[in-house]
Design a protein around this motif. Structure first.
Motif, PDB file in Angstrom:
ATOM      1  N   ALA A  50       0.833  -1.075  -0.050  1.00 50.20           N
ATOM      2  CA  ALA A  50       0.284  -0.453  -0.180  1.00 50.20           C
ATOM      3  C   ALA A  50       1.007   1.462   0.452  1.00 50.20           C
ATOM      4  O   ALA A  50       2.392   0.991   0.186  1.00 50.20           O
ATOM      5  CB  ALA A  50      -1.084  -0.073   1.173  1.00 50.20           C
ATOM      6  N   ASN A  51       0.394   2.175  -0.332  1.00 50.74           N
ATOM      7  CA  ASN A  51       1.052   3.377   0.371  1.00 50.74           C
ATOM      8  C   ASN A  51       1.612   3.512   1.231  1.00 50.74           C
ATOM      9  O   ASN A  51       1.089   3.759   2.703  1.00 50.74           O
ATOM     10  CB  ASN A  51       0.005   4.765  -0.465  1.00 50.74           C
ATOM     11  CG  ASN A  51      -0.456   4.678  -1.747  1.00 50.74           C
ATOM     12  OD1 ASN A  51      -1.665   5.418  -2.378  1.00 50.74           O
ATOM     13  ND2 ASN A  51       0.590   4.740  -2.518  1.00 50.74           N
ATOM     14  N   GLY A  52       2.566   4.085   0.907  1.00 48.70           N
ATOM     15  CA  GLY A  52       3.475   4.385   2.535  1.00 48.70           C
ATOM     16  C   GLY A  52       4.364   3.192   3.048  1.00 48.70           C
ATOM     17  O   GLY A  52       4.666   3.119   3.839  1.00 48.70           O
ATOM     18  N   ALA A  53       3.864   2.273   2.626  1.00 44.68           N
ATOM     19  CA  ALA A  53       4.487   0.386   3.149  1.00 44.68           C
ATOM     20  C   ALA A  53       5.745   0.805   2.957  1.00 44.68           C
ATOM     21  O   ALA A  53       6.483   0.116   4.004  1.00 44.68           O
ATOM     22  CB  ALA A  53       3.480  -1.094   2.110  1.00 44.68           C
ATOM     23  N   GLY A  54       6.648   1.066   2.337  1.00 45.61           N
ATOM     24  CA  GLY A  54       7.856   1.960   2.747  1.00 45.61           C
ATOM     25  C   GLY A  54       8.706   0.921   1.254  1.00 45.61           C
ATOM     26  O   GLY A  54       9.650   1.294   0.986  1.00 45.61           O
ATOM     27  N   LYS A  55       8.004   0.752  -0.198  1.00 40.38           N
ATOM     28  CA  LYS A  55       8.908   0.576  -1.087  1.00 40.38           C
ATOM     29  C   LYS A  55       9.894   0.948  -1.863  1.00 40.38           C
ATOM     30  O   LYS A  55      10.730   0.795  -2.070  1.00 40.38           O
ATOM     31  CB  LYS A  55       7.558   0.023  -2.554  1.00 40.38           C
ATOM     32  CG  LYS A  55       6.434  -0.456  -1.747  1.00 40.38           C
ATOM     33  CD  LYS A  55       5.380  -0.561  -3.014  1.00 40.38           C
ATOM     34  CE  LYS A  55       4.705   0.100  -3.069  1.00 40.38           C
ATOM     35  NZ  LYS A  55       3.735   1.269  -1.777  1.00 40.38           N
ATOM     36  N   SER A  56       9.553   2.776  -1.778  1.00 42.52           N
ATOM     37  CA  SER A  56      10.153   3.527  -2.371  1.00 42.52           C
ATOM     38  C   SER A  56      11.985   3.421  -1.589  1.00 42.52           C
ATOM     39  O   SER A  56      12.378   3.065  -1.488  1.00 42.52           O
ATOM     40  CB  SER A  56       9.842   4.905  -2.482  1.00 42.52           C
ATOM     41  OG  SER A  56       8.844   4.790  -3.722  1.00 42.52           O
ATOM     42  N   VAL A  91      15.220   4.330 -11.976  1.00 36.58           N
ATOM     43  CA  VAL A  91      14.509   5.137 -12.292  1.00 36.58           C
ATOM     44  C   VAL A  91      13.251   5.367 -11.170  1.00 36.58           C
ATOM     45  O   VAL A  91      12.618   4.854 -11.000  1.00 36.58           O
ATOM     46  CB  VAL A  91      13.576   4.618 -13.374  1.00 36.58           C
ATOM     47  CG1 VAL A  91      12.553   5.652 -14.183  1.00 36.58           C
ATOM     48  CG2 VAL A  91      14.309   3.750 -14.266  1.00 36.58           C
ATOM     49  N   PHE A  92      12.997   6.706 -10.902  1.00 35.53           N
ATOM     50  CA  PHE A  92      12.905   7.258  -9.449  1.00 35.53           C
ATOM     51  C   PHE A  92      11.420   7.565  -9.726  1.00 35.53           C
ATOM     52  O   PHE A  92      10.902   7.890 -10.920  1.00 35.53           O
ATOM     53  CB  PHE A  92      13.242   8.817  -8.899  1.00 35.53           C
ATOM     54  CG  PHE A  92      14.812   8.420  -8.809  1.00 35.53           C
ATOM     55  CD1 PHE A  92      14.756   8.202  -6.906  1.00 35.53           C
ATOM     56  CD2 PHE A  92      15.792   9.337  -9.248  1.00 35.53           C
ATOM     57  CE1 PHE A  92      15.790   8.300  -6.418  1.00 35.53           C
ATOM     58  CE2 PHE A  92      17.047   8.641  -8.703  1.00 35.53           C
ATOM     59  CZ  PHE A  92      17.060   8.837  -7.437  1.00 35.53           C
ATOM     60  N   GLN A  93      10.672   7.483  -8.861  1.00 34.64           N
ATOM     61  CA  GLN A  93       8.845   7.380  -8.670  1.00 34.64           C
ATOM     62  C   GLN A  93       8.889   8.979  -9.139  1.00 34.64           C
ATOM     63  O   GLN A  93       7.869   8.856 -10.021  1.00 34.64           O
ATOM     64  CB  GLN A  93       8.516   7.005  -7.816  1.00 34.64           C
ATOM     65  CG  GLN A  93       6.782   7.375  -7.144  1.00 34.64           C
ATOM     66  CD  GLN A  93       6.080   6.933  -6.111  1.00 34.64           C
ATOM     67  OE1 GLN A  93       7.298   6.395  -5.017  1.00 34.64           O
ATOM     68  NE2 GLN A  93       4.637   6.776  -6.184  1.00 34.64           N
ATOM     69  N   LYS A  94       9.803  10.019  -9.043  1.00 33.34           N
ATOM     70  CA  LYS A  94       9.905  11.099  -9.390  1.00 33.34           C
ATOM     71  C   LYS A  94      10.617  11.805 -10.247  1.00 33.34           C
ATOM     72  O   LYS A  94      11.364  11.847  -9.863  1.00 33.34           O
ATOM     73  CB  LYS A  94       9.312  12.286  -7.901  1.00 33.34           C
ATOM     74  CG  LYS A  94       7.509  12.418  -7.852  1.00 33.34           C
ATOM     75  CD  LYS A  94       8.112  13.167  -6.297  1.00 33.34           C
ATOM     76  CE  LYS A  94       7.730  13.147  -5.852  1.00 33.34           C
ATOM     77  NZ  LYS A  94       8.172  14.023  -3.996  1.00 33.34           N
ATOM     78  N   PRO A  95      10.359  11.409 -11.467  1.00 34.74           N
ATOM     79  CA  PRO A  95      11.593  11.853 -12.306  1.00 34.74           C
ATOM     80  C   PRO A  95      12.098  12.963 -11.823  1.00 34.74           C
ATOM     81  O   PRO A  95      11.628  13.946 -12.187  1.00 34.74           O
ATOM     82  CB  PRO A  95      11.600  11.855 -13.337  1.00 34.74           C
ATOM     83  CG  PRO A  95       9.980  11.950 -13.717  1.00 34.74           C
ATOM     84  CD  PRO A  95       8.811  11.518 -12.174  1.00 34.74           C
ATOM     85  N   VAL A 196       8.271  -1.346  -8.555  1.00 34.26           N
ATOM     86  CA  VAL A 196       7.336  -0.978  -7.686  1.00 34.26           C
ATOM     87  C   VAL A 196       6.735  -0.900  -8.681  1.00 34.26           C
ATOM     88  O   VAL A 196       6.430  -0.318  -9.354  1.00 34.26           O
ATOM     89  CB  VAL A 196       7.904  -0.635  -6.700  1.00 34.26           C
ATOM     90  CG1 VAL A 196       6.788   0.566  -6.428  1.00 34.26           C
ATOM     91  CG2 VAL A 196       9.507   0.000  -6.362  1.00 34.26           C
ATOM     92  N   THR A 197       4.876  -1.708  -7.551  1.00 31.71           N
ATOM     93  CA  THR A 197       4.050  -1.206  -9.175  1.00 31.71           C
ATOM     94  C   THR A 197       2.591  -1.599  -8.622  1.00 31.71           C
ATOM     95  O   THR A 197       2.703  -2.308  -7.562  1.00 31.71           O
ATOM     96  CB  THR A 197       4.189  -1.843 -10.528  1.00 31.71           C
ATOM     97  OG1 THR A 197       2.843  -1.653 -11.106  1.00 31.71           O
ATOM     98  CG2 THR A 197       3.417  -3.036 -10.459  1.00 31.71           C
ATOM     99  N   HIS A 198       1.782  -0.320  -8.739  1.00 31.83           N
ATOM    100  CA  HIS A 198       0.422  -0.341  -7.907  1.00 31.83           C
ATOM    101  C   HIS A 198      -0.150  -0.982  -9.499  1.00 31.83           C
ATOM    102  O   HIS A 198      -1.401  -0.937  -8.614  1.00 31.83           O
ATOM    103  CB  HIS A 198      -0.036   1.025  -7.698  1.00 31.83           C
ATOM    104  CG  HIS A 198       0.539   1.337  -6.106  1.00 31.83           C
ATOM    105  ND1 HIS A 198       0.578   1.222  -4.561  1.00 31.83           N
ATOM    106  CD2 HIS A 198       1.120   2.636  -5.632  1.00 31.83           C
ATOM    107  CE1 HIS A 198       0.854   1.675  -4.045  1.00 31.83           C
ATOM    108  NE2 HIS A 198       2.067   2.175  -4.989  1.00 31.83           N
ATOM    109  N   ASP A 199      -0.184  -1.331 -10.112  1.00 29.06           N
ATOM    110  CA  ASP A 199      -1.170  -1.986 -11.326  1.00 29.06           C
ATOM    111  C   ASP A 199      -0.447  -3.947 -11.459  1.00 29.06           C
ATOM    112  O   ASP A 199       0.280  -3.856 -11.630  1.00 29.06           O
ATOM    113  CB  ASP A 199      -0.145  -0.910 -12.404  1.00 29.06           C
ATOM    114  CG  ASP A 199      -0.777  -2.211 -13.602  1.00 29.06           C
ATOM    115  OD1 ASP A 199      -2.199  -2.492 -13.779  1.00 29.06           O
ATOM    116  OD2 ASP A 199      -1.167  -1.764 -14.752  1.00 29.06           O
ATOM    117  N   ILE A 200      -1.759  -3.842 -10.102  1.00 30.80           N
ATOM    118  CA  ILE A 200      -1.654  -5.348 -10.715  1.00 30.80           C
ATOM    119  C   ILE A 200      -2.522  -6.185 -11.828  1.00 30.80           C
ATOM    120  O   ILE A 200      -1.493  -6.559 -11.759  1.00 30.80           O
ATOM    121  CB  ILE A 200      -3.404  -5.521  -9.831  1.00 30.80           C
ATOM    122  CG1 ILE A 200      -3.344  -5.032  -8.093  1.00 30.80           C
ATOM    123  CG2 ILE A 200      -3.705  -7.056  -9.644  1.00 30.80           C
ATOM    124  CD1 ILE A 200      -4.217  -4.991  -7.134  1.00 30.80           C
ATOM    125  N   GLY A 201      -3.148  -5.231 -12.836  1.00 24.18           N
ATOM    126  CA  GLY A 201      -2.875  -6.086 -13.903  1.00 24.18           C
ATOM    127  C   GLY A 201      -1.109  -6.194 -14.150  1.00 24.18           C
ATOM    128  O   GLY A 201      -0.764  -7.330 -15.076  1.00 24.18           O
TER     129      GLY A 201
END
Ligand SMILES: Nc1ncnc2c1ncn2[C@@H]1O[C@H](COP(=O)(O)OP(=O)(O)OP(=O)(O)O)[C@@H](O)[C@H]1O
Ligand SMILES: [Mg+2]
Lengths: 246, 271, 235
Positions: A50-56, A91-95, A196-201
């Motif tokens: 989830a958001n804030g889980a610590g992935k980044s 590759v950063f989340q915010k380029p 890292v992705t939130h897109d389950i598909g």
């Protein structure tokens, strides 16, 4: 994007990635809590949570941009150092793009590797679908275009390990498919990808195995098929079903 | 030595920006300000250049500063007005020899209100005593210049120590004659100035000369060639030519011929 | 004051008559101050980048010193340079005193700390933004510095402008090391000081207006350049 035929010297020799008792604290907050994990398989490992889980944070620790508060990260037995880090790209989340033209952003990286190479640069831009915009200031690109440029720049370093933090977050579906194809080609060349992705598909389409973290803790590390069919933890189950878990 | 050449190379490179120095045959004259500000050099130097082809670069500062600069060898000729200091300069070996060049005189100027009632007097000592009794404002150069030295000598003769009143009615500007005149005019103070500077000064407002003609107010200018034995870089030939020309009949006539607003400012008296 | 209105008229007639002496003085002012600013930038930018980016013992001290040196009085710089370049001084053998070169040296010393201190702030900001990306790409330190300087060039242009403002406006240093010699080292500010001391306040003020116009045009040119750069989001 880069052509799959390009040989990767010493491919995947950085594996296994061994993470042991990894902790990262800020003040009182334990943001990464005692994660131990060994990734030995080549292919694409997807990190979910989830958001804030610590992935980044985890990605930065793996790449050596952050110094852990405890535990360590080893690539093929050796601690993080310049040599191991040079063989990875993130590759950063915010380029973060330089205040230069699109082409100059690629040139900057090429120059620090094997010298400026116009052909290679144009090829990278063509594959990212940015060739037309090559003379434009990079910061005037759309959000999605900026993400593509960041990915093209990462590939310009010819990494053996590619770390991606939601590279398709604001990318349209056609381009997403294009990028996914590119990632598959890159995997074929033996490049290890941690995504890292939130897109389950997307995760279902690409993942060879899945790391699931929740509130800074490792919940699951499973082959993709197992994870999507029968997640062990309640949190992973809820996440996959789109329920909120606190 | 090696670092010295490197530095030289660097500074030479720098001079490309700066397009460095003057013409090959040129000299530097360390000068008092009155001769420069009154336009005398603008009149004399073209004549001298026509005769000799030598370019004269004038650095106009107070007499004290000019002597100090010349002691650092930063000039080829010294042209100032403080006889005893000039003689000391020669005795100390910095100057070849001192020559009287020309003279004019000092005057007291003040506002029409004239609170110390000095106007029309002929005695400088008298004027100073009146100023100090009335505690009337007086602006002093306070910069060790020729004019300042003269003023201090006059105070001494009148047995008054004005510096104890420094900051009340006695104002030491610590700057040139022009700046001191500006300060005096701006604050209603008396001051003592050489006549040349006064005549050429454009910010007189309602000020006028109030005391003049005292033999004590005699103002002698001297010219000295800087000693090449002390200062190896002195452009000997050109410096000697300049001094000789100034002392020659031609130079002396030119000095006498210079007029500003129809008035003669300097009176040649070389012997 | 009458001088004030006179000064406007005088300034206008000076400019429109294209007075040869005035043009010579303006040209020298520009040559000296622009050269000094360029040289100061060559020194100040790397120093600024170093203090912004690198970690080394004494960095704090260097930063504080640079900030303090921004307030260096021109007269003091003039004196120091005079003492060095005087024929009696250690560099006297070069014969640079009372030359435009001496003035450039003095103004470079005056302006370099300003450029270093201000560029440190500019470069620190862009460094924060680029830092992770550059560390991820393992860019070596010297390339980081040059990239930071290059990518903040439009902001650094404004920094140079601040330096130029100080250089073109100062009189204390150039009058000591230049000597205000007619047709050799006379610049706008020393000419203004001279006319003031002659009591010709109107002419002094008129020269002041000309100096102001000069400074305004340089500023306007740089700002329009910067504005177009900002449109391209390069600044
Ligand atoms: N430097 C920091 N100081 C304090 N808290 C931080 C810091 N960096 C991250 N955090 C916190 O750590 C947690 C994990 O952050 P992280 O960026 O890893 O989340 P994420 O899993 O990538 O989330 P998302 O899916 O939104 O990108 C967040 O709650 C964040 O607020
Ligand atoms: Mg994240």
């Amino acid at each position: 994007m880069p052509d799959a035929s390009r040989p990767m010297p010493g491919a995947a020799s950085l594996l296994p990635l061994e993470i042991s008792s990894l902790r990262y604290d800020v003040g009182e907050d334990r943001l990464i809590d005692n994660i131990s994990l060994t990734i030995d398989s080549s292919g694409i490992s997807v990190i979910m949570g989830a958001n804030g889980a610590g992935k980044s944070l985890l990605l930065r620790l793996i790449h050596g941009l952050l110094r852990p508060s405890g535990g360590d990260v080893r690539w093929n037995g050796s601690a993080l150092n310049l040599a191991t880090r040079q063989r990875q790209a993130l590759v950063f989340q915010k380029p973060v793009l330089m205040r230069r033209s699109v082409a100059a952003n690629i040139d900057f990286v090429l120059k620090s590797r094997d010298g400026q190479d116009r052909q290679r640069r144009d090829q990278l831009l063509q594959e990212a679908g940015l060739y037309r915009q090559r003379q434009q200031p990079a910061r005037l690109l759309s959000g999605g275009e900026q993400q593509k440029l960041a990915l093209a720049r990462a590939l310009a370093t010819e990494p053996e390990v590619l770390l991606l933090d939601e590279p398709c977050a604001s990318i349209d579906s056609a381009s997403t498919l294009q990028i996914e194809n590119l990632l598959r080609q890159t995997r074929e060349r033996g490049v290890k990808i941690i995504l890292v992705t939130h897109d389950i598909g997307q995760a279902r389409r690409l993942a060879d195995d899945v790391v699931f973290i929740h509130a800074g803790r490792l919940r699951e590390y499973q082959p993709a098929a197992t994870f999507f069919d029968s997640p062990k933890s309640d949190e992973a189950g809820a996440y996959l079903q789109g329920r909120i878990v606190i | 030595m090696k670092s010295r050449t490197r530095l030289a190379a660097l500074l030479t490179l720098l001079s490309l920006f700066g397009d460095s120095h003057a013409v090959a045959d040129s000299i530097i004259v360390q000068s008092t300000t009155s001769t420069a500000n009154s336009g005398l050099y603008d009149y004399l130097l073209p004549l001298f250049k026509k005769d000799t082809g030598i370019t004269v670069n004038v650095v106009a500062v107070g007499t004290g500063q000019a002597i100090k600069n010349a002691r650092n060898c930063d000039g080829d000729v010294l042209l100032v007005h403080a006889k005893s200091a000039e003689q000391k300069f020669v005795v100390d070996g910095y100057g070849v020899s001192r020559h009287d060049l020309m003279y004019n005189d000092f005057v007291f100027v003040g506002p029409p209100t004239d609170s110390a009632r000095i106007a029309g007097g002929r005695s400088a000592i008298d004027a100073l005593s009146k100023i100090s009794t009335h505690k009337a404002r007086f602006a002093s150069r306070g910069d060790n210049s020729g004019t300042h030295k003269k003023e201090m000598a006059l105070w001494k003769k009148s047995a008054i120590d004005p510096t104890s009143a420094s900051g009340s009615w006695y104002l030491e500007t610590g700057s040139g004659m022009g700046a001191t005149l500006n300060a005096a005019v701006g604050s209603g103070a008396y001051t003592m100035t050489d006549r040349a500077t006064w005549i050429s000064f454009k910010n007189k407002q309602d000020y006028s000369i109030q005391v003049e003609g005292d033999s004590e107010l005699f103002n002698q200018y001297g010219i000295i060639m800087v000693n090449p034995e002390k200062c190896g870089q002195v452009n000997q030939a050109a410096a000697r030519q300049f001094v000789d020309w100034m002392l020659s009949a031609k130079g002396q006539d030119a000095i006498a011929a210079y007029r500003l607003n129809g008035q003669q400012l300097f009176f040649p008296n070389a012997n | 004051m009458q001088d004030f209105s006179n000064a406007f008229g005088l300034a206008a007639s000076l400019i429109f008559s294209a007075d040869a002496d005035l043009i010579e003085i303006i040209a020298l002012s520009l040559r000296v101050s622009v050269s000094a600013v360029v040289l100061a930038a060559l020194i100040g930018f790397p120093l600024g980048a170093l203090t912004a980016v690198a970690h080394f013992p004494g960095r704090q001290t260097l930063t504080v010193t640079l900030n303090a040196l921004m307030g260096l009085p021109p007269v003091v710089v003039g004196l120091l340079v005079y003492m060095a370049l005087s024929r009696a001084g250690p560099l006297g053998w070069m014969g640079l005193l009372y030359s435009p070169t001496a003035m450039i040296i003095a103004q470079t010393i005056l302006v370099a700390p300003i450029i270093a201190a201000l560029s440190r702030q500019v470069i620190e900001d862009i460094h924060k933004e680029y830092d992770e990306q550059f560390r991820s790409l393992c860019i070596p330190a010297h390339r980081v510095m040059t990239a930071l300087i290059w990518d903040s060039r439009y902001s650094l242009l404004t920094v140079m402008l601040a330096g130029f403002g100080r250089a073109i406006a100062e009189v204390g240093a150039v009058i000591i090391v230049g000597g205000n010699i007619d047709h050799l080292t006379r610049v706008m500010t020393t000419a203004i000081a001279l006319e003031t001391s002659k009591g010709d306040l109107a002419l002094a003020l008129a020269l002041g207006f000309v100096l102001l116009i000069l400074a305004l045009s340089v500023n306007a040119a740089v700002y329009s350049l910067r504005a177009s750069a900002r449109r391209l989001s390069y600044a």
